[in-house]
Design an enzyme around this catalytic site. Structure first.
Site, PDB file in Angstrom:
ATOM      1  N   LYS A  62      -0.865 -10.284  15.653  1.00 52.55           N
ATOM      2  CA  LYS A  62      -1.587  -9.696  14.518  1.00 52.55           C
ATOM      3  C   LYS A  62      -1.682 -10.669  13.339  1.00 52.55           C
ATOM      4  O   LYS A  62      -2.694 -10.698  12.633  1.00 52.55           O
ATOM      5  CB  LYS A  62      -0.853  -8.418  14.078  1.00 52.55           C
ATOM      6  CG  LYS A  62      -1.459  -7.686  12.882  1.00 52.55           C
ATOM      7  CD  LYS A  62      -2.741  -6.972  13.263  1.00 52.55           C
ATOM      8  CE  LYS A  62      -3.252  -6.041  12.162  1.00 52.55           C
ATOM      9  NZ  LYS A  62      -2.503  -4.784  12.083  1.00 52.55           N
TER      10      LYS A  62
ATOM     11  N   LYS B  99      -9.274   2.664  -3.094  1.00 47.15           N
ATOM     12  CA  LYS B  99      -9.673   1.968  -1.860  1.00 47.15           C
ATOM     13  C   LYS B  99     -11.116   2.304  -1.475  1.00 47.15           C
ATOM     14  O   LYS B  99     -11.540   3.462  -1.532  1.00 47.15           O
ATOM     15  CB  LYS B  99      -8.707   2.368  -0.735  1.00 47.15           C
ATOM     16  CG  LYS B  99      -8.783   1.553   0.537  1.00 47.15           C
ATOM     17  CD  LYS B  99      -7.613   1.942   1.447  1.00 47.15           C
ATOM     18  CE  LYS B  99      -7.572   1.158   2.743  1.00 47.15           C
ATOM     19  NZ  LYS B  99      -6.385   1.512   3.558  1.00 47.15           N
TER      20      LYS B  99
ATOM     21  N   GLY C 253      21.439   6.001  28.600  1.00 48.37           N
ATOM     22  CA  GLY C 253      21.820   6.095  30.001  1.00 48.37           C
ATOM     23  C   GLY C 253      21.702   4.745  30.664  1.00 48.37           C
ATOM     24  O   GLY C 253      20.607   4.159  30.732  1.00 48.37           O
TER      25      GLY C 253
ATOM     26  N   THR D 209      14.635   4.644  28.244  1.00 53.38           N
ATOM     27  CA  THR D 209      14.616   3.232  28.635  1.00 53.38           C
ATOM     28  C   THR D 209      13.388   2.849  29.460  1.00 53.38           C
ATOM     29  O   THR D 209      13.334   1.743  29.994  1.00 53.38           O
ATOM     30  CB  THR D 209      15.888   2.881  29.422  1.00 53.38           C
ATOM     31  OG1 THR D 209      15.936   3.656  30.619  1.00 53.38           O
ATOM     32  CG2 THR D 209      17.140   3.160  28.601  1.00 53.38           C
TER      33      THR D 209
ATOM     34  N   ASP E 269      15.926  -2.637  32.218  1.00 51.71           N
ATOM     35  CA  ASP E 269      15.378  -1.852  31.112  1.00 51.71           C
ATOM     36  C   ASP E 269      16.475  -1.264  30.238  1.00 51.71           C
ATOM     37  O   ASP E 269      16.413  -1.345  28.999  1.00 51.71           O
ATOM     38  CB  ASP E 269      14.488  -0.731  31.650  1.00 51.71           C
ATOM     39  CG  ASP E 269      13.269  -1.256  32.383  1.00 51.71           C
ATOM     40  OD1 ASP E 269      12.693  -2.253  31.928  1.00 51.71           O
ATOM     41  OD2 ASP E 269      12.904  -0.673  33.426  1.00 51.71           O
TER      42      ASP E 269
ATOM     43  N   CYS F 198      -5.672  -3.228   1.525  1.00 44.46           N
ATOM     44  CA  CYS F 198      -5.622  -3.351   2.991  1.00 44.46           C
ATOM     45  C   CYS F 198      -7.002  -3.488   3.635  1.00 44.46           C
ATOM     46  O   CYS F 198      -7.594  -4.555   3.605  1.00 44.46           O
ATOM     47  CB  CYS F 198      -4.842  -2.172   3.580  1.00 44.46           C
ATOM     48  SG  CYS F 198      -4.125  -2.529   5.211  1.00 44.46           S
TER      49      CYS F 198
ATOM     50  N   GLU G 282       0.829  -1.205   0.000  1.00 47.38           N
ATOM     51  CA  GLU G 282       0.000   0.000   0.000  1.00 47.38           C
ATOM     52  C   GLU G 282       0.869   1.264   0.000  1.00 47.38           C
ATOM     53  O   GLU G 282       1.832   1.366   0.767  1.00 47.38           O
ATOM     54  CB  GLU G 282      -0.902  -0.019   1.237  1.00 47.38           C
ATOM     55  CG  GLU G 282      -1.859   1.141   1.356  1.00 47.38           C
ATOM     56  CD  GLU G 282      -2.795   1.003   2.549  1.00 47.38           C
ATOM     57  OE1 GLU G 282      -3.773   1.765   2.618  1.00 47.38           O
ATOM     58  OE2 GLU G 282      -2.547   0.128   3.410  1.00 47.38           O
TER      59      GLU G 282
END
Length: 537
Positions: free
Chosen positions: A181, A113, A286, A393, A292, A149, A43
């Site tokens: 999905k 579409k 950092g 993070t 994390d 789509c 698309e």
């Protein structure tokens, strides 16, 4: 007679008409060299997807038209090859999401579409008009139709194609990734196949576009709803599928990978494309010695290479020695540039400056936030000086309940794990270590802590993440009420506390950097709650 359809699972960039055109030509020539009759692109492959409010500018359509004319000229020597290209078009005052069939340098026809998504991250009714005509063409005795789509998530457009005689339905997609999905796609597409007796070719975009990741995973189904081919997850790919009449032959393909693999690859792709497409020379992270920042660092190195990653440890008076040791060890394992910048002096200077104003007041989160904001200032200074972007993070669990500091650990340009719950953070770390052991084991076993006061742990302020995460998911992602969550077996006090924290911290999330979306509802365009609100359930 054999019909050969090539799927060009390409990574377009919004507004890069020359680059996108070149990719389409490259895929088309490669496919033509192997005898392809049709080359199907995703698309809006020519303009990139989604262009958002660029679609409101007439100049965008003018550039699209120029690129489309150049593409036709480039493809004119591929005699008999039908190249299907997604592009926006302007007709008078109406705009359409279109797909054109180019053969011998000319347009055989254009489909516009019908169904325009206007939910979750989609906003196509803001930009496009809906069309109501099928487009079908004949090739080697087979009737071939086109949908785009969202058309195939509803019955009308596939029915129109079927009534026009379609035997093979080609679908151009810009379908963004979220967990699980692909199986939803299978189910929806199978409904069309079984209802109308058409085989189906589903060509999906791949690549990162701001917070969205398009995962590819293009596939082919026969008239019985059986998978006959599937392309790779989160990689550019192409494949030629041979049809006997309207029936696709089976190609070998691997089954879907486990959740952790698919999510990790989506995060890597999201980082690689955000940094690469926006032209940043590298990233700054950092380090805290916690899980994390460890996961974010591993993703960044896998996406960009160690030479483009700079890890910075900024110990405060409350930073444990093991946090520094583990950060050093991980950066050595990955081979990234590593710096240590103690903030003790800065923290003392802030406290001295504020001493008169704070006289007689007990220390609280104010002093904790000062440390986080010093770190944010230092990271942004490094970013300004060298041009690299700061990757934040913070995870989804923290963002949900506000366990984060504005202008502190939230300071940065791209939030890699913004949509990753804390419990999934650990699962992804274990997956990454199974590939190669880059995260020190102690980071994965010690109690998580912000280390902003003596002997602090996250669970001093929050319920255990094993409790927080499912409540957050039910309330925020699945739209359950507090009463429904309690009825599902969760303790009332925890539910009321967590849902209250989610409500009152919208002002923080609204100021957070854009981050990668991997759930079906992330904080950002999926979640539009007012900051100022007296509503209570």
């Amino acid at each position: 007679m054999t019909l050969k359809v090539a799927i060009a699972q390409m990574n377009s960039t919004v507004g890069d008409f020359a680059g996108n055109c070149a990719k389409i030509v490259e895929f088309a020539r490669r496919a033509a060299a192997q005898g392809a009759d049709i080359v199907l692109t995703p698309e809006l492959s020519l303009s990139g997807y989604p262009p958002e409010d660029l679609l409101l500018r007439n100049a965008f359509y003018e550039l699209t038209e120029l690129a489309f004319d150049a593409l036709k000229a480039e493809l004119s020597d591929l005699k008999g090859v039908h190249v299907i290209v997604g592009h926006p078009i302007l007709r008078g005052q109406e705009r359409f999401n279109a797909a054109s069939v180019i053969v011998d340098g000319k347009v055989l026809g254009t489909y516009c579409k019908h169904d325009l998504p206007n939910y979750m991250v989609f906003d196509e009714k803001r930009y496009f008009s809906s069309a109501n005509e099928a487009f079908v063409f004949d090739l080697k005795g087979v009737r071939i139709g086109i949908n785009i789509c969202e058309d195939c998530w509803f019955p009308t457009a596939p029915k129109m194609a079927s009534e026009a005689g379609t035997e093979i339905l080609l679908i151009l997609n810009g379908s963004p990734y979220h967990m699980h999905k692909q199986h939803v796609r299978y189910d929806r597409m199978r409904e069309n196949v079984l209802t109308h007796g058409m085989s189906l070719v589903y060509a999906n975009l791949v690549g990162g576009q701001d917070e969205l990741v398009f995962d590819g995973n293009s596939f082919v189904m026969n008239q019985q709803g059986e998978l006959c081919a599937q392309l790779r997850h989160c990689e550019e790919d192409w494949q030629i599928i041979e049809f006997d009449g309207a029936t696709p032959r089976r190609n070998h393909f691997d089954g879907d990978a486990c959740l952790e693999v698919m999510v990790y690859q989506a995060l890597v792709l999201g980082v690689r494309d955000y940094i690469g497409k926006n032209g940043f020379p590298g990233v700054i992270i950092g380090m805290s010695g916690g899980v994390d920042s460890a996961l974010t660092l591993a993703i960044a190195v896998d996406a960009l290479g160690a030479e483009r990653v700079h890890a910075v440890m900024m110990p405060s008076p409350y930073t444990a020695d093991i946090s520094i040791i583990d950060s050093r060890e991980m950066t050595q394992r990955l081979g990234v540039r590593y710096s240590e910048m103690p903030i003790n002096g800065c923290f003392a200077a802030f406290n001295a400056t504020l001493a008169q104003e704070f006289f007689g007041l007990e220390e609280d989160t104010t002093e904790e936030n000062i440390q986080a904001r010093i770190r944010g200032t230092l990271l942004m200074a490094l970013s300004n000086k060298g041009g690299s972007i700061v990757l934040t993070t913070g995870n989804k669990s923290e963002m949900a309940v506000g366990y984060c500091t504005l202008y502190g650990d939230m300071a940065g340009g791209f939030a890699v794990i913004k949509d990753i719950a804390k419990t999934l953070v650990y699962r992804l770390c274990h997956y990454r270590n199974a590939q190669s052991n880059v995260i020190p084991q102690r980071i994965l076993t010690r109690a998580p802590s912000a280390e902003l006061r003596p002997d602090q742990t996250d669970q001093d302020s929050l319920p255990p993440y094993e409790v927080l995460d499912p409540i957050m998911q039910m309330y925020m992602e699945e739209n359950n009420s507090a009463a429904e969550i309690i009825a599902a077996g969760y303790e009332e006090t925890a539910v009321q506390r967590i849902t209250h924290l989610i409500r009152i911290n919208e002002y923080k999330r609204r100021q957070s950097p854009v981050g990668i979306r991997v759930t079906h509802r992330s904080f950002g365009r999926d979640w539009r709650y007012p900051i100022t609100s007296k509503y209570r359930e």
